[in-house]
Design a protein around this motif. Structure first.
Motif, PDB file in Angstrom:
ATOM      1  N   ARG A 134       0.834  -1.207   0.000  1.00 40.81           N
ATOM      2  CA  ARG A 134       0.000   0.000   0.000  1.00 40.81           C
ATOM      3  C   ARG A 134       0.873   1.263   0.000  1.00 40.81           C
ATOM      4  N   THR A 135       2.011   1.209   0.682  1.00 43.01           N
ATOM      5  CA  THR A 135       2.944   2.333   0.671  1.00 43.01           C
ATOM      6  C   THR A 135       3.437   2.604  -0.743  1.00 43.01           C
ATOM      7  N   ARG A 136       3.842   1.556  -1.443  1.00 38.63           N
ATOM      8  CA  ARG A 136       4.337   1.716  -2.808  1.00 38.63           C
ATOM      9  C   ARG A 136       3.270   2.346  -3.707  1.00 38.63           C
ATOM     10  N   ALA A 137       2.052   1.835  -3.594  1.00 31.74           N
ATOM     11  CA  ALA A 137       0.974   2.317  -4.460  1.00 31.74           C
ATOM     12  C   ALA A 137       0.612   3.769  -4.147  1.00 31.74           C
ATOM     13  N   LEU A 138       0.519   4.112  -2.865  1.00 34.24           N
ATOM     14  CA  LEU A 138       0.089   5.453  -2.478  1.00 34.24           C
ATOM     15  C   LEU A 138       1.132   6.509  -2.850  1.00 34.24           C
ATOM     16  N   LEU A 139       2.398   6.150  -2.725  1.00 37.91           N
ATOM     17  CA  LEU A 139       3.471   7.109  -2.995  1.00 37.91           C
ATOM     18  C   LEU A 139       3.970   7.057  -4.438  1.00 37.91           C
ATOM     19  N   GLY A 140       3.586   6.040  -5.182  1.00 38.44           N
ATOM     20  CA  GLY A 140       4.068   5.927  -6.551  1.00 38.44           C
ATOM     21  C   GLY A 140       5.539   5.565  -6.626  1.00 38.44           C
ATOM     22  N   ILE A 141       6.008   4.727  -5.716  1.00 38.52           N
ATOM     23  CA  ILE A 141       7.412   4.309  -5.706  1.00 38.52           C
ATOM     24  C   ILE A 141       7.651   3.323  -6.846  1.00 38.52           C
ATOM     25  N   PRO A 142       8.708   3.505  -7.634  1.00 35.91           N
ATOM     26  CA  PRO A 142       8.956   2.616  -8.776  1.00 35.91           C
ATOM     27  C   PRO A 142       9.005   1.147  -8.388  1.00 35.91           C
ATOM     28  N   ALA A 143       8.591   0.294  -9.313  1.00 35.88           N
ATOM     29  CA  ALA A 143       8.476  -1.133  -9.044  1.00 35.88           C
ATOM     30  C   ALA A 143       9.814  -1.778  -8.728  1.00 35.88           C
ATOM     31  N   ASP A 144      10.908  -1.241  -9.279  1.00 29.08           N
ATOM     32  CA  ASP A 144      12.212  -1.854  -9.034  1.00 29.08           C
ATOM     33  C   ASP A 144      12.925  -1.304  -7.806  1.00 29.08           C
ATOM     34  N   TYR A 145      12.280  -0.414  -7.049  1.00 32.33           N
ATOM     35  CA  TYR A 145      12.805   0.034  -5.755  1.00 32.33           C
ATOM     36  C   TYR A 145      12.335  -0.947  -4.680  1.00 32.33           C
ATOM     37  N   ARG A 146      13.173  -1.157  -3.676  1.00 29.02           N
ATOM     38  CA  ARG A 146      12.827  -2.059  -2.583  1.00 29.02           C
ATOM     39  C   ARG A 146      12.386  -1.251  -1.371  1.00 29.02           C
ATOM     40  N   ILE A 147      11.340  -1.731  -0.697  1.00 33.16           N
ATOM     41  CA  ILE A 147      10.775  -1.048   0.471  1.00 33.16           C
ATOM     42  C   ILE A 147      10.809  -2.010   1.648  1.00 33.16           C
ATOM     43  N   GLY A 148      11.400  -1.571   2.756  1.00 33.18           N
ATOM     44  CA  GLY A 148      11.473  -2.422   3.930  1.00 33.18           C
ATOM     45  C   GLY A 148      11.090  -1.706   5.205  1.00 33.18           C
TER      46      GLY A 148
ATOM     47  N   VAL B 183      18.145   6.496  -1.800  1.00 34.19           N
ATOM     48  CA  VAL B 183      17.766   6.016  -0.470  1.00 34.19           C
ATOM     49  C   VAL B 183      16.789   7.018   0.112  1.00 34.19           C
ATOM     50  N   VAL B 184      15.641   6.541   0.583  1.00 33.58           N
ATOM     51  CA  VAL B 184      14.650   7.416   1.224  1.00 33.58           C
ATOM     52  C   VAL B 184      14.213   6.753   2.523  1.00 33.58           C
ATOM     53  N   THR B 185      14.163   7.527   3.582  1.00 31.98           N
ATOM     54  CA  THR B 185      13.761   7.001   4.887  1.00 31.98           C
ATOM     55  C   THR B 185      12.660   7.854   5.497  1.00 31.98           C
TER      56      THR B 185
ATOM     57  N   PRO C 241      17.688   0.680  -7.361  1.00 35.53           N
ATOM     58  CA  PRO C 241      18.629  -0.308  -7.919  1.00 35.53           C
ATOM     59  C   PRO C 241      20.085   0.139  -7.786  1.00 35.53           C
ATOM     60  N   ARG C 242      20.345   1.446  -7.881  1.00 32.43           N
ATOM     61  CA  ARG C 242      21.717   1.937  -7.747  1.00 32.43           C
ATOM     62  C   ARG C 242      22.231   1.727  -6.319  1.00 32.43           C
ATOM     63  N   ALA C 243      21.360   1.911  -5.337  1.00 32.51           N
ATOM     64  CA  ALA C 243      21.759   1.672  -3.949  1.00 32.51           C
ATOM     65  C   ALA C 243      22.034   0.186  -3.715  1.00 32.51           C
ATOM     66  N   ILE C 244      21.208  -0.661  -4.302  1.00 31.88           N
ATOM     67  CA  ILE C 244      21.412  -2.108  -4.153  1.00 31.88           C
ATOM     68  C   ILE C 244      22.721  -2.529  -4.815  1.00 31.88           C
ATOM     69  N   GLN C 245      23.022  -1.949  -5.965  1.00 32.27           N
ATOM     70  CA  GLN C 245      24.279  -2.251  -6.634  1.00 32.27           C
ATOM     71  C   GLN C 245      25.459  -1.849  -5.768  1.00 32.27           C
ATOM     72  N   ARG C 246      25.352  -0.719  -5.078  1.00 35.78           N
ATOM     73  CA  ARG C 246      26.420  -0.279  -4.166  1.00 35.78           C
ATOM     74  C   ARG C 246      26.598  -1.309  -3.045  1.00 35.78           C
ATOM     75  N   LEU C 247      25.499  -1.766  -2.477  1.00 39.39           N
ATOM     76  CA  LEU C 247      25.579  -2.735  -1.385  1.00 39.39           C
ATOM     77  C   LEU C 247      26.296  -4.014  -1.808  1.00 39.39           C
ATOM     78  N   GLU C 248      26.092  -4.417  -3.054  1.00 39.60           N
ATOM     79  CA  GLU C 248      26.668  -5.684  -3.516  1.00 39.60           C
ATOM     80  C   GLU C 248      28.086  -5.525  -4.068  1.00 39.60           C
ATOM     81  N   SER C 249      28.508  -4.292  -4.302  1.00 35.99           N
ATOM     82  CA  SER C 249      29.828  -4.074  -4.893  1.00 35.99           C
ATOM     83  C   SER C 249      30.823  -3.445  -3.924  1.00 35.99           C
ATOM     84  N   TYR C 250      30.347  -3.039  -2.752  1.00 33.09           N
ATOM     85  CA  TYR C 250      31.200  -2.323  -1.806  1.00 33.09           C
ATOM     86  C   TYR C 250      30.944  -2.833  -0.398  1.00 33.09           C
TER      87      TYR C 250
END
Length: 388
Positions: free
Chosen positions: A52-66, A183-185, A205-214
């Motif tokens: 519901r957060t993703r839908a209400l805010l219009g967060i892109p589908a390839d962004y991860r929400i936790g 990154v958004v908090t 996706p760019r933040a996730i790539q950073r996590l996996e490469s650094y």
């Protein structure tokens, strides 16, 4: 003379903020209490809150929400300690929470290539000085200063670094350009009036790539770890939270999201907040004793609205007396049940801070205004003599 009417809900705290209109404990009757947070029933609730957060805010589908521990602070700390160090970093600060992130990066993580771009309360840093070859850390809306970034135009679409945004008093009330943010908090107890202790962390996706490469050179406690074996911990963003969330709080967050959907979605939430700010703007424009801490309208917050007492007698007081007078004004309003928790933040200039987020009713703000005049008159009578 005291006004005759009081706000129906005198809740103007900047966090935890007012519950949504019509909220009662009965909205929590379907909560999955007594269940493991890993049970199918509870996990379904957690995923619903994310979806519901993703839908209400219009967060892109390839962004991860936790959902993560320790409110917005926990979410920001996870990002800073997990992502920074690969590049130089620009730290933007114009209020106490931004200053806190500077302390983390400069004094705790001790990055040697951190550059601080700072502005005093009521102003904003020079956004033209930001170097997008660097990672950039900033608050979208300064909760304790009433200053927000005007828009996302200053964020480079072709940036090399990550845009790391503490949006806890902005999201759901301001238009965030998601493709420009990595990154958004935020936390539930702000604009949607939810309960505390839980943070939301959104990764591009760019933040996730950073996590996996650094991999940072400093140790990371378990509560901060977003990778396992060098791979992004996808499960954290699919309902398997790092630690046990409160399912009461999850249910309450879902209720707030459903309310936002019912009233018309993000645009309606933003419109409510802007209308609330307009009530105070009209009030301030008609009086000489009060002004916005953020004098420039383009950077003036429509959620955490910070006000200065500008009367000559007040300005003539020593700093400790100014603080005492402003506190007395807030105390008077609370004692009369006209407005709760509207004193300025302890590190900010003495004044008032009135929350105008989407869960606040315009009619309650309008009912508060005569009480502001009354309380001001009371402190002028008491402290004006000191200034004279």
């Amino acid at each position: 003379m005291k006004p005759n009417m009081r706000p129906a809900r005198p809740d103007f705290s900047s966090g935890p903020c007012a519950k949504r209109p019509g909220w009662t404990p009965e909205v929590l009757l379907d909560v999955a209490v007594g269940r493991s947070h890993r049970s199918k029933t509870a996990k379904k609730k957690i995923v619903e809150a994310v979806d519901r957060t993703r839908a209400l805010l219009g967060i892109p589908a390839d962004y991860r929400i936790g959902i993560v521990p320790a409110s917005d602070t926990g979410a920001v700390e996870m990002a800073l300690w997990s992502l920074l160090g690969a590049r130089p970093v620009d730290m933007l600060t114009w209020e106490s929470f931004g200053e806190g992130w500077v302390t983390d990066v400069v004094k705790q993580i001790k990055l040697k290539d951190a550059r601080v771009l700072k502005a005093p309360y009521g102003a904003i840093a020079d956004l033209k000085q930001v170097d997008w070859k660097h990672d950039v850390v900033f608050t979208w809306n300064g909760t304790t200063s009433g200053v927000k970034v005007p828009n996302g135009d200053w964020i480079a679409a072709d940036r090399e670094g990550l845009a790391i945004c503490d949006a806890t008093s902005a999201v759901f009330a301001m238009d965030l350009p998601w493709p420009k943010l990595d990154v958004v908090t935020w936390s539930w107890q702000k604009v949607m009036g939810g309960e505390g202790a839980h943070g939301m962390l959104v990764l591009s996706p760019r933040a996730i790539q950073r996590l996996e490469s650094y991999t940072p050179i400093w140790p990371l406690p378990k509560i901060f770890r977003l990778t396992s074996g060098g791979k992004f911990s996808e499960a954290i963003f699919k309902g398997d939270t790092i630690n046990t969330p409160s399912l009461l709080c999850v249910e309450d967050a879902i209720d707030g999201l459903r309310w936002g959907e019912r009233i018309g979605g993000l645009k309606a939430l933003m419109a409510r907040s802007e209308a609330n700010l307009a009530v105070l703007e009209k009030f301030v424009a008609e009086r000489k004793w009060i002004a916005f801490l953020a004098a420039e309208k383009a950077v003036r917050s429509n959620t955490s609205v910070c006000l200065n007492i500008t009367a000559p007698w007040f300005a003539a007081l020593p700093a400790d007396k100014q603080a005492a007078a402003a506190k007395k004004m807030a105390d008077l309003l609370e004692s009369e049940k006209a407005g709760y928790d509207i004193g300025s933040y302890r590190d900010a200039p003495p004044g008032l801070r009135i929350w105008c987020g989407a869960t606040v009713e315009k009619s309650d703000l309008q009912a508060l205004l005569p009480w502001l005049d009354w309380a001001y008159g009371e402190i002028e009578r008491e402290f004006g003599k000191v200034a004279a």
